[in-house]
Scaffold this active site. Sequence first.
Site, PDB file in Angstrom:
ATOM      1  N   ASN A 202      -9.424   3.912   8.533  1.00 22.76           N
ATOM      2  CA  ASN A 202      -9.655   4.936   7.510  1.00 22.76           C
ATOM      3  C   ASN A 202     -11.148   5.275   7.537  1.00 22.76           C
ATOM      4  O   ASN A 202     -11.971   4.485   7.090  1.00 22.76           O
ATOM      5  CB  ASN A 202      -9.251   4.375   6.133  1.00 22.76           C
ATOM      6  CG  ASN A 202      -9.626   5.323   5.005  1.00 22.76           C
ATOM      7  OD1 ASN A 202      -9.956   6.482   5.240  1.00 22.76           O
ATOM      8  ND2 ASN A 202      -9.584   4.820   3.779  1.00 22.76           N
ATOM      9  N   TRP A 203     -11.456   6.442   8.083  1.00 23.99           N
ATOM     10  CA  TRP A 203     -12.868   6.806   8.242  1.00 23.99           C
ATOM     11  C   TRP A 203     -13.500   7.250   6.922  1.00 23.99           C
ATOM     12  O   TRP A 203     -14.710   7.490   6.873  1.00 23.99           O
ATOM     13  CB  TRP A 203     -13.017   7.918   9.288  1.00 23.99           C
ATOM     14  CG  TRP A 203     -12.700   7.483  10.693  1.00 23.99           C
ATOM     15  CD1 TRP A 203     -12.297   6.230  11.108  1.00 23.99           C
ATOM     16  CD2 TRP A 203     -12.755   8.285  11.881  1.00 23.99           C
ATOM     17  NE1 TRP A 203     -12.100   6.212  12.463  1.00 23.99           N
ATOM     18  CE2 TRP A 203     -12.372   7.466  12.971  1.00 23.99           C
ATOM     19  CE3 TRP A 203     -13.076   9.613  12.144  1.00 23.99           C
ATOM     20  CZ2 TRP A 203     -12.317   7.933  14.282  1.00 23.99           C
ATOM     21  CZ3 TRP A 203     -13.016  10.087  13.458  1.00 23.99           C
ATOM     22  CH2 TRP A 203     -12.650   9.251  14.517  1.00 23.99           C
ATOM     23  N   LYS A 204     -12.672   7.396   5.886  1.00 22.31           N
ATOM     24  CA  LYS A 204     -13.157   7.852   4.569  1.00 22.31           C
ATOM     25  C   LYS A 204     -13.989   9.134   4.738  1.00 22.31           C
ATOM     26  O   LYS A 204     -13.757   9.903   5.653  1.00 22.31           O
ATOM     27  CB  LYS A 204     -13.958   6.754   3.874  1.00 22.31           C
ATOM     28  CG  LYS A 204     -13.239   5.408   3.858  1.00 22.31           C
ATOM     29  CD  LYS A 204     -13.833   4.466   2.865  1.00 22.31           C
ATOM     30  CE  LYS A 204     -13.251   3.080   3.066  1.00 22.31           C
ATOM     31  NZ  LYS A 204     -13.394   2.217   1.921  1.00 22.31           N
TER      32      LYS A 204
ATOM     33  N   HIS B  99      -4.392   5.671  -1.889  1.00 21.60           N
ATOM     34  CA  HIS B  99      -5.570   4.820  -1.639  1.00 21.60           C
ATOM     35  C   HIS B  99      -6.283   4.578  -2.969  1.00 21.60           C
ATOM     36  O   HIS B  99      -6.380   5.480  -3.806  1.00 21.60           O
ATOM     37  CB  HIS B  99      -6.514   5.495  -0.633  1.00 21.60           C
ATOM     38  CG  HIS B  99      -7.574   4.550  -0.142  1.00 21.60           C
ATOM     39  ND1 HIS B  99      -8.697   4.259  -0.874  1.00 21.60           N
ATOM     40  CD2 HIS B  99      -7.657   3.806   0.988  1.00 21.60           C
ATOM     41  CE1 HIS B  99      -9.431   3.381  -0.207  1.00 21.60           C
ATOM     42  NE2 HIS B  99      -8.822   3.088   0.929  1.00 21.60           N
TER      43      HIS B  99
ATOM     44  N   GLU C   1      -9.266   4.443  -3.783  1.00 22.10           N
ATOM     45  CA  GLU C   1     -10.396   5.333  -4.092  1.00 22.10           C
ATOM     46  C   GLU C   1      -9.898   6.644  -4.684  1.00 22.10           C
ATOM     47  O   GLU C   1     -10.592   7.284  -5.464  1.00 22.10           O
ATOM     48  CB  GLU C   1     -11.252   5.548  -2.834  1.00 22.10           C
ATOM     49  CG  GLU C   1     -12.081   4.306  -2.521  1.00 22.10           C
ATOM     50  CD  GLU C   1     -12.514   4.155  -1.075  1.00 22.10           C
ATOM     51  OE1 GLU C   1     -12.390   5.113  -0.302  1.00 22.10           O
ATOM     52  OE2 GLU C   1     -12.985   3.048  -0.737  1.00 22.10           O
TER      53      GLU C   1
ATOM     54  N   SER D 122     -12.107  -5.053   3.455  1.00 21.02           N
ATOM     55  CA  SER D 122     -13.203  -5.735   4.147  1.00 21.02           C
ATOM     56  C   SER D 122     -12.739  -6.563   5.346  1.00 21.02           C
ATOM     57  O   SER D 122     -13.266  -7.642   5.617  1.00 21.02           O
ATOM     58  CB  SER D 122     -14.002  -6.604   3.163  1.00 21.02           C
ATOM     59  OG  SER D 122     -14.576  -5.796   2.152  1.00 21.02           O
TER      60      SER D 122
ATOM     61  N   GLY E 229     -11.379   0.061   6.838  1.00 20.95           N
ATOM     62  CA  GLY E 229     -12.319   1.090   6.403  1.00 20.95           C
ATOM     63  C   GLY E 229     -13.604   1.019   7.209  1.00 20.95           C
ATOM     64  O   GLY E 229     -13.662   1.465   8.367  1.00 20.95           O
ATOM     65  N   GLY E 230     -14.637   0.435   6.610  1.00 18.48           N
ATOM     66  CA  GLY E 230     -15.973   0.428   7.214  1.00 18.48           C
ATOM     67  C   GLY E 230     -15.987   0.004   8.682  1.00 18.48           C
ATOM     68  O   GLY E 230     -16.663   0.628   9.511  1.00 18.48           O
TER      69      GLY E 230
HETATM   70  C1  PEP Z   1     -10.034   1.106   3.116  1.00 19.82           C
HETATM   71  O1  PEP Z   1     -10.784   2.079   3.008  1.00 19.82           O
HETATM   72  O2  PEP Z   1      -8.805   1.259   3.053  1.00 19.82           O
HETATM   73  C2  PEP Z   1     -10.634  -0.214   3.326  1.00 19.82           C
HETATM   74  C3  PEP Z   1      -9.850  -1.255   3.429  1.00 19.82           C
HETATM   75  O3  PEP Z   1     -11.994  -0.260   3.387  1.00 19.82           O
HETATM   76  P1  PEP Z   1     -12.900  -1.502   3.872  1.00 19.82           P
HETATM   77  O4  PEP Z   1     -12.263  -2.058   5.121  1.00 19.82           O
HETATM   78  O5  PEP Z   1     -14.238  -0.927   4.122  1.00 19.82           O
HETATM   79  O6  PEP Z   1     -12.884  -2.511   2.765  1.00 19.82           O
END
Ligand code: PEP
Length: 251
Positions: A9-11, A96, A98, A212, A233-234
Amino acid sequence: MRQPLVAGNWKMHGSRADNARLIGALAERFPATDVACAVCPPHVYLSEVGRMLRAAELPIALGAQDVSAELKGAFTGEVSVSMLEDLDCSYVIVGHSERRKAEGEDDHLVARKFDAARSKLVPILCVGERLGERQEGETLAVIARQLDAVLERCGAIGFGGAVIAYEPRWAIGTGMTASPEQAQEVHVFIRRHLAQQDAKIADEVRILYGGSVNAGNAAELFAMPDVDGGLIGGASLKAEEFLAILAAAGR
Ligand code: PEP
């Protein structure tokens, strides 16, 4: 046997140049793998990223980060399921945290989006509890409520071919990760909850862990029997890290 899936997920990150660099770096080292892989760039880049993935002959599917619950019409700024299909999207994330938090999406709206998506795309339904809810011992009740909203609208059959991502809100983008045992406990709960209505679908549905995940913790999370990969994500923005996570998901 469920095929593991690792989805990035590049957000709201990236630019055309960043995306080209990232895909170029993935293409240089992309391994032969039995793990399904997807990336979910922002809507505006879907078309171009899709072209770049095809040009590089990468076995990476395209996913979107959100979709409208409406099919078409006067909904300024929204993007429909058929538009995503038109761009060769295979997956779409719905619910999601967010979006649940910043955009005020409730369980009902998330269920409508899931329902709209499932005819043409593979929805990735995100569920997860807040830190306070975990501390109050409410984790499983929150997950059940989020699943029930979709079950009430679509029935268990709605989860046929779909993906669920357990993403504890306190672990997203914080550097805090659920322990493998915490993840497994919730994943088993999700499967049992669905099994009350349809044992076959419950057994087949892929349940990803997100929150994470990185190259250092992926293997122990993915070693859990009910963790079928990750929503990343990140770490999906760094080619080396993403590829290491992909390798950790191989069975
Ligand atoms: C996400 O955006 O779905 C996510 C799990 O982010 P991160 O891996 O950065 O916690």
